[in-house]
Design an enzyme around this catalytic site. Structure first.
Site, PDB file in Angstrom:
ATOM      1  N   SER B 203      45.705  65.018  80.732  1.00  0.00           N
ATOM      2  CA  SER B 203      46.115  65.315  79.357  1.00  0.00           C
ATOM      3  C   SER B 203      47.461  64.664  79.061  1.00  0.00           C
ATOM      4  O   SER B 203      48.180  64.245  79.964  1.00  0.00           O
ATOM      5  CB  SER B 203      46.229  66.825  79.172  1.00  0.00           C
ATOM      6  OG  SER B 203      47.094  67.344  80.158  1.00  0.00           O
ATOM      7  N   ALA B 205      51.239  65.356  77.342  1.00  0.00           N
ATOM      8  CA  ALA B 205      52.113  66.531  77.266  1.00  0.00           C
ATOM      9  C   ALA B 205      52.024  67.159  75.880  1.00  0.00           C
ATOM     10  O   ALA B 205      51.926  66.455  74.878  1.00  0.00           O
ATOM     11  CB  ALA B 205      53.552  66.121  77.533  1.00  0.00           C
ATOM     12  N   THR B 212      50.284  63.515  82.902  1.00  0.00           N
ATOM     13  CA  THR B 212      49.920  62.350  83.718  1.00  0.00           C
ATOM     14  C   THR B 212      49.471  61.187  82.821  1.00  0.00           C
ATOM     15  O   THR B 212      49.793  60.028  83.092  1.00  0.00           O
ATOM     16  CB  THR B 212      48.830  62.736  84.735  1.00  0.00           C
ATOM     17  OG1 THR B 212      49.402  63.672  85.658  1.00  0.00           O
ATOM     18  CG2 THR B 212      48.342  61.531  85.520  1.00  0.00           C
ATOM     19  N   ASP B 265      47.980  83.236  78.069  1.00  0.00           N
ATOM     20  CA  ASP B 265      47.677  82.387  79.202  1.00  0.00           C
ATOM     21  C   ASP B 265      47.209  83.275  80.348  1.00  0.00           C
ATOM     22  O   ASP B 265      47.932  83.509  81.294  1.00  0.00           O
ATOM     23  CB  ASP B 265      49.004  81.684  79.581  1.00  0.00           C
ATOM     24  CG  ASP B 265      48.752  80.311  80.165  1.00  0.00           C
ATOM     25  OD1 ASP B 265      47.594  79.902  80.220  1.00  0.00           O
ATOM     26  OD2 ASP B 265      49.735  79.675  80.569  1.00  0.00           O
TER      27      ASP B 265
END
Lengths: 499, 499
Positions: B203, B205, B212, B265
């Protein structure tokens, strides 16, 4: 810096910022993943959900557009220079996350959340998160804390002061769901005639075929500013107005706007919503009507009792004198469903017309009697009799006429829909049930409440005998499209069972 | 009927309909309280959130405007006649309400919800309601059911077929949160050099200073269609591309777009998200890296173990060969934070440069070794040695150069930010901690990842000695505004503790 533009788009209770995809000052992608931006200009700041525009006629590459509520809230002139920064979510949202994780929130924590919601610092999804976390579980202490927070986040009507009313301010609220249940329009004139102030604000229908405000608007203007409403109550002892102008418990309006489309309807949120509104309205004595029936909002006696206890618990701690009436919600009340038809029933009751629906009369007298007993001068158990006297003597009618006169004429003359179809009984027998939900839906398809003359006129109620082919009810509509639609729906399932 | 208009407004994963307040065919208020409308034309129908427009240049009184995703989804030509009806919420939302009420959902029920979410029948607040209900509690069986439903709602990459790859497809995933942790860019060339296919999608950022995909884009093109990615893996044994074109587990993308702004999350949603994506990508053997540290996503060993168990439970039942590595997340990995600086570290490791950061090398070898042991030909316990051989022999570098060559040149040349400031140690002593969160924030303020040359170059890591006034790290930026902002933030709190 970007140039601020006011877009004539009402994004309905959510701040939205519109950025051109070819924005010259910022990379749109830097903000897109975050969902929101913070718009800033020295000292002023606004959180807004981000939409991206490809049409420079709507927003140019060196502009930022704000939707209608957002532009007003930021409070800067069009053409001002503003900058964008990554959004800082409202601090109190950390508490919502704790609640999702299973925490019970304190009064102070709930107050912080409700303040931020009222200040429109929460996006719709953040509000949904708060509501769902509360719907999953909520302690009784939290319900009380939430109600107090909602009251504190708005203004509170003051009935005292010079020329004001001291002491008891009566009010009633029905949790709804029963078509034709227009008792407020009979209870208010009775209670006002007795001399107990009862400033009644009502809602318009959202999903039902009529709210009290819609039906009252057949007879009078209901769209009054708060000051005129207060003056009117001082003069007539009561009013029947639309609550939209009375910006009490604004957090409640915001929460409801998210609860409604989600159809999340918990006991806890219901109690906090109603009691925050009523306490903010300055009511001191409150009667809550909970109809129970198989097609009503509350479907069992057990459910009604649990709701009653929560109302009592929170109401007592808010210092309200609160009574709950659990009533029969097994079928519609009265004959008419839809504003004009319901107004006809209400006026027939107030005029003591022998053809008036007895169930509506008795229900209104029951509730009015309970409210009259809030008056220390009324002997326990005699409220119902006193209410009946005020109705039968014509005092209630005179009171209603005074209220109508003071509120002023309705914005338009509404007449009964001229397209009429009768729905016939499929068999000889006795009416065994009327489906509140189904009948409300048919009345709504016929055009109610937008078309005030549309609706259903019930000719048979539960327990009445009917012959095959005899009419069960009449559908009234104003336009062919609505008429056809409602008839088709009734043909599919009339909502009436003849056993 | 209204005339359909396509508005060049991207309302980002939510269907929005724009109606003029003076709409000639419908009363806007009839729909406003419901929040949504259903737009219809024979056979086709679309649910959309309602916005109200006062500017006829945007939407006229006999028009309805649809935002960009909504217009495409309805699939009718501009100018078509459409009608509006009250919205029928997706049937599966009844199940979300049951979940809010405490029910555990079956596989079929979760599949129905995920199908409707994928078909964009849920509004954002409905998705938020589902996510929060799941965040409140979720059984392990539900996590598995949700993961399966998410896989089934999208396409699944097939690596077999003519000229295809049979057998093992390796993959790795780091749950993130550690700046500079660019191990994938070393692990992939090592594993590919060994001959184990490893198609790595990454992905960009969102809230961190580099993903990456951002760092790889300093060296090569990462924006490849799926077919080219598959061809490349067949040729080079691996790839390092952006995952945005691979439309696998589309429900995951939609759920994440709501989870991210809510910063909700949970372990359950993390596992369902990652495993649905990896299974849909056709991976058969998967290594999950869970860094643990006081400023990492996972803060305790206990939390990491609970997460590991859930990964193992669900992974096993999906038929994946899954290993979990719990790694040190107490400080950033490597020296650079930000795309150009991280790419420099990665290439230094691959070139066996003596100045390369040893912690990055060792971390990459540890993870690569675990993946190599997925190969039955590699003896248990010898994976790390085999990985080191491939790195030290230059085979990994050659593999990386082949991958870079096949992916093609980057879209733009990125160079290190020329504005440089050193942050000095306030005292003599030993660096006792580096705050991952704080350092990431400073690097992001300096402009990373949008400005690829911006970021932080760490000169001291935990345990290293430093004198008062000696530099702890350098800030690199490309513009004065970013430079000033990042410096001010570092002056406030450098994120480094010297003890």
């Amino acid at each position: 810096m970007l140039t601020l533009r006011h877009l004539a788009i009402d994004t309905v209770r959510e701040n939205v910022a519109f950025l051109n995809r070819r924005c010259t000052r910022y990379h749109v992608e830097d903000f897109l993943g975050l969902g929101r931006v913070e718009v800033r200009n020295d000292g002023r700041s606004l959180l807004a959900v981000l939409n991206v525009v490809d049409d420079p006629a709507i927003v140019g590459p060196d502009e930022i557009g704000l939707s209608d509520p957002a532009f007003g809230q930021l409070g800067l002139a069009a053409g001002s220079a503003v900058q964008l920064v990554p959004p800082t979510p409202p601090e109190s949202f950390e508490l919502v996350r704790a609640k999702v994780g299973g925490a019970a929130l304190t009064d102070d924590q709930l107050a912080a959340i409700i303040r931020d919601i009222t200040d429109q610092r929460y996006s719709k999804i953040e509000i949904a998160a708060f509501l769902i976390a509360c719907a999953s579980f909520m302690t009784t202490a939290e319900v009380l804390g939430l109600t107090r927070a909602m009251i504190a986040a708005g203004t509170r009507l003051d009935w005292g002061g010079p020329g004001g009313i001291a002491g008891t301010i009566a009010d009633k609220h029905c949790i709804g769901g029963i078509p034709g249940n227009r008792t407020s329009m009979i209870v208010v004139p009775i209670v006002a005639a007795h001399g107990l102030p009862i400033p009644k604000t009502s809602s318009r229908a959202i999903t039902s075929p009529a709210g009290t405000a819609d039906t009252m608007e057949v007879l009078a203007n209901v769209d009054l500013p708060v000051e005129r409403m207060q003056a009117l109550v001082r003069e007539a002892g009561g009013c029947l107005v639309w609550g939209g102008h009375v910006r009490l418990s604004p957090a409640d309006d915001i929460l409801i706007s998210i609860e409604r489309p989600l159809a999340i309807d918990t006991r806890e949120q219901l109690v906090a919503s109603i009691l925050s509104k009523k306490a903010a309205a300055g009511s001191t004595h409150l009667l809550i009507d909970i109809p129970v029936g198989p097609s009503a909002k509350i479907r069992s006696a057990g459910e009604a009792v649990r709701l009653r206890k929560l109302f009592e618990h929170v109401g007592d701690r808010l210092g309200l004198t609160l009574e709950v009436a659990i009533t029969d919600g097994s079928q519609p009340v009265g004959r008419g469903i839809g504003p004009v038809l319901e107004a006809r029933d209400v006026m027939a009751v107030l005029r003591n017309d022998p053809a008036s629906p007895a169930d509506l009369t008795e229900r209104a007298l029951l509730l009015a009697g309970r409210i009259l007993e809030f008056d220390p001068a009324v002997r326990g158990g005699s409220g119902n009799r006193r209410a009946r006297e005020l109705l039968e003597s014509g005092a209630a009618l005179a009171s209603m006429e005074r209220i109508i006169g003071l509120q002023g004429p309705p914005p338009a003359v509404a007449t009964l829909g001229s397209l009429v179809a009768e729905v016939a009984s499929p068999a000889d027998g006795i009416v065994s049930s009327l489906d509140c939900y189904r009948l409300a839906r048919i009345a709504r398809l016929a055009g109610a409440p937008t078309d005030k003359g549309a609706g259903i006129d019930l000719l048979r109620k539960v327990g009445e005998r009917v012959r095959r082919g005899e009419p069960l009810y009449r559908i009234h509509a104003g336009t062919n499209a609505d008429f056809t639609f409602a008839q088709a729906h009734a043909a599919d399932n009339s909502g009436v069972v003849v056993g």
